[in-house]
Design an enzyme around this catalytic site. Structure first.
Site, PDB file in Angstrom:
ATOM      1  N   GLU A  65      14.472 -15.295  -0.954  1.00 28.01           N
ATOM      2  CA  GLU A  65      14.176 -13.690  -0.636  1.00 28.01           C
ATOM      3  C   GLU A  65      15.032 -12.279  -1.238  1.00 28.01           C
ATOM      4  OE1 GLU A  65      15.385 -16.521   0.956  1.00 28.01           O
ATOM      5  OE2 GLU A  65      13.248 -17.724   2.203  1.00 28.01           O
ATOM      6  N   HIS A  93      14.098 -19.271  13.757  1.00 28.56           N
ATOM      7  CA  HIS A  93      12.173 -19.020  12.780  1.00 28.56           C
ATOM      8  C   HIS A  93      11.632 -17.598  13.927  1.00 28.56           C
ATOM      9  CE1 HIS A  93      13.027 -22.033  10.326  1.00 28.56           C
ATOM     10  NE2 HIS A  93      11.747 -21.448   9.918  1.00 28.56           N
TER      11      HIS A  93
END
Ligand SMILES: Cc1ncc(C[n+]2csc(CCOP(=O)(O)OP(=O)(O)O)c2C)c(N)n1
Ligand SMILES: [Mg+2]
Length: 646
Positions: free
Chosen positions: A397, A459
């Protein structure tokens, strides 16, 4: 003494750069001269012998790109930009690091000749990977007559220590980015002392393992011909990026501070400067830049003008453009009454834009399908298929974020990158740099709340939307349904800086009264009533919840206006009177967003949100249990109304 030979003139030029590298920090009472001094010969060779550019037009599209990833050595870049004629004056150098100057402490992309903003170590390195990707893709799609250049990066021990460079180097090696040339300033010094205090990597072996060409040129920091030969050799390697490992000596040729870690940060005092200038044989004069040295560099700075003129003849239409006329017409419309996740409606937008935005390039960090970031038919960008626009970033990322910034700053492309919102934290430094440097790119963040469900609190983002809103100049858009998603893409593409799209995993209804165009206003009335008693503000998946709550409130005799607020940035930029029309200050107002309430006091009297971590359970259950339900919103409004009337 006036130099007679070319060699003497070049050495004098390098001494002048070293003088500036001491004088400007001394005047600013700051350090950072050591590496600028050590790398003066390298910069000299790059700007006079190797790089293709025309100082008269810093924006010429087909120039080589130069990135000083070791941004603390900014005075080196500024000195070169002054000497070669990019427009920086000696006065600019004298006002190094001062308020309003064109010579801030670290290079910022708004100074002509500075390609990207550097300083947070490792970012520039990873930006270079993005530039090289953009160049290769544009070359493949537009031909070498339009795009044919290299990216040069200078990176130090700090850059190579930072995780983002590891991610980016791995990606660059995998992609075989031949036009990327990184010089590693292997000076064995970081701020704390000898680099060996914390670093014992075998960097050459590491980069070879990544698939790079590695050229250990050793202690040749003063040997102009050796530096030139290494750079030329690296340029000719087309199938893989090159790391040139240069053993340099920080602070050279200071008699007191060569190889001294204090040469990094501590400003030289007058005695240090005098003694160093004596060693170099230049006058002990601050900002000493003789005319014939300037003339020599200006000649080099203009050498690319013929190449630029030829390029302009070959490309009368100018540089490749990321978008085509009328691209916005391609955006899809959605049927009210349907139910569709905004990540899915966003994918529909990306698919539609793929044809009309030829520069659309990017993908996701191993979540391409999940985040709806498939571009066109998804043809991958690889060494064998450089025309492919789909970048498989892998689980990287941070590098993805920096690559988007580099590609955006390269120009000609419109980069996008997707991941789950919760992992925006893994790329936040790059997002911040995108905002600071006005890089036009789109961060696609999906799975935007505890509605993610079973994956659980690891998450499920809660603080992320607001923490992204806290970044100045980052446009954050959380569309309330599919219609607004199309509007969000339109706004993103019409905006000069970066946009973060915040999208749902779960389905949500396409509402009757939402509007794509209204997204550009930041907030607007979705459900209105004659004489409202209260206002509900919703974003994203909570917009339809607000609509339902307003209907329930109506049944209790509470007339409630519903406002959709997909984008704070544009709303808050509007005149106050316009803002007041949407959110009348006299009306009790409740915001509803499945995230932390911090910040909502700005627009609401009461905020319904989630000020705790989520939980692992089906998404609808988690949302309901944590207060994202009609009953809770209704009681928030009625409680507020009764508190006011008490
Ligand atoms: C992400 C980040 N962390 C910390 C710093 C502060 N800092 C500036 S330079 C530097 C390290 C210097 O080492 P190196 O990169 O080898 O540069 P040199 O001193 O050799 O010029 C540090 C820690 C920074 N600029 N960026
Ligand atoms: Mg170092």
């Amino acid at each position: 003494m006036t130099p007679v030979t070319d060699q003497e003139l070049e050495q004098l030029g390098i001494n002048v750069i070293r003088g500036l590298a001491m004088d400007a920090p001394a005047k600013a009472n700051s350090g950072h001269q050591g590496t600028a001094m050590a790398l003066a010969p390298l910069a000299h060779v790059l700007y006079t012998r190797v790089m293709k550019y025309d100082a008269a037009d810093p924006e010429w599209f087909d120039r080589d790109r130069f990135i000083l990833s070791a941004g603390h050595a900014s005075i080196l870049q500024y000195s070169m930009l002054h000497l070669t004629g990019f427009g920086l004056t000696l006065d600019d150098l004298e006002s190094f690091r001062q308020w309003g100057s064109a010579t801030p402490g670290h290079p910022e992309a708004h100074t002509p000749g500075v390609e990207v903003t550097t300083g947070p170590l490792g970012q520039g390195f990873a930006n270079g990977v993005g530039m090289a990707i953009a160049e290769r893709n544009l070359r493949a799609r537009n031909g070498v007559d339009a795009c044919d250049h290299h990216t040069f990066v200078i990176a130090g021990d700090g850059c190579l220590s930072e995780g983002v460079s590891h991610e980016a180097a791995s990606l660059a090696g995998h992609l075989g980015l031949g036009r990327l040339v990184v010089v590693y300033d292997d000076n064995h010094i970081t701020i704390d002392g000898d680099a060996s205090l914390s670093l014992s990597d075998d960097a050459p072996a590491r980069f070879r393992a990544y698939g790079w060409d590695v050229d250990e040129i050793g202690e040749v920091a003063e040997d102009l011909d050796a530096l030139e030969a290494a750079l030329d050799r690296a340029k000719r390697i087309e199938d893989r990026p090159t790391l040139i490992v240069l053993r340099s000596r920080i602070g050279f040729p200071s008699p007191d501070h060569t190889d001294d870690h204090e040469a990094h940060g501590l400003a030289f005092d007058a005695g240090d400067i005098t003694r160093t200038k004596e060693v170099m044989g230049i006058p002990d004069e601050a900002f000493y830049v003789p005319d014939h040295v300037v003339a020599h560099y200006r000649l080099a700075g203009g050498r690319g003008s013929a190449a630029r003129a030829q390029w302009e003849r070959r490309n009368p239409g100018g540089a490749p453009q990321a978008t085509t006329e009328g691209w916005a017409d391609a955006l899809p419309a959605f049927e009210p009454g349907d139910s569709i996740a905004t990540r899915k409606s966003s994918q529909a937008c990306v698919t539609a834009l793929s044809d009309v935005v030829p520069g659309l390039i990017g993908g996701a960090a191993d979540l391409t399908g999940n985040t709806g970031t498939k571009i066109g038919d998804g043809a991958p960008h690889t060494a064998e298929t450089p025309e492919g626009r789909q970048i498989y970033f892998g689980v990287r990322e941070h590098a993805m974020g920096s690559v988007l910034v580099g590609a955006a700053k390269h120009g000609g492309v419109l980069p996008i990158g997707g991941t789950f919102l919760v992992f925006a934290d893994y790329m936040r430094p790059a997002v911040r740099m995108a905002a600071l440097s006005e890089a036009k790119c789109v961060f696609v963040y999906t799975h935007d709340s505890v509605g993610v469900g079973e994956d659980g609190p690891t998450h499920q983002p809660v603080e992320h939307i607001m923490s992204l809103r806290a970044i100045p100049e980052l446009q954050v858009i959380r569309p309330g349904d599919a219609t607004e998603t199309a509007g969000a893409w339109k706004l993103a593409l019409e905006t000069d800086g970066p946009t973060a799209l915040i999208l749902s995993r779960q389905n949500m209804p396409v509402l009757e009264t939402t509007s794509a165009d209204a997204v550009a206003g930041g907030a607007y009335v979705v459900v209105d009533v004659e004489e409202p008693d209260a206002v509900l503000i919703g974003t994203g998946s909570e917009l339809s919840l607000c609509v339902d709550a307003a209907a329930a409130l109506a049944r209790q005799g509470v007339a409630t206006r519903v406002v959709s607020m997909p984008c704070w940035n544009v709303f808050e930029a509007r005149p106050l009177a316009e803002q007041d029309e949407v959110l009348p200050p006299e009306l009790p107002t409740v915001s509803v967003e499945a995230g932390v309430t911090l910040g909502w006091e700005r627009h609401a009297d009461l905020a319904v949100g989630i000020d705790r971590f989520g939980a692992s359970a089906p998404g609808g259950t988690v949302l309901r249990e944590l207060g994202m339900n009609v009953d809770n919103v209704v009681s928030a409004v009625t409680d507020l109304l009764s508190a006011i009337s008490d």
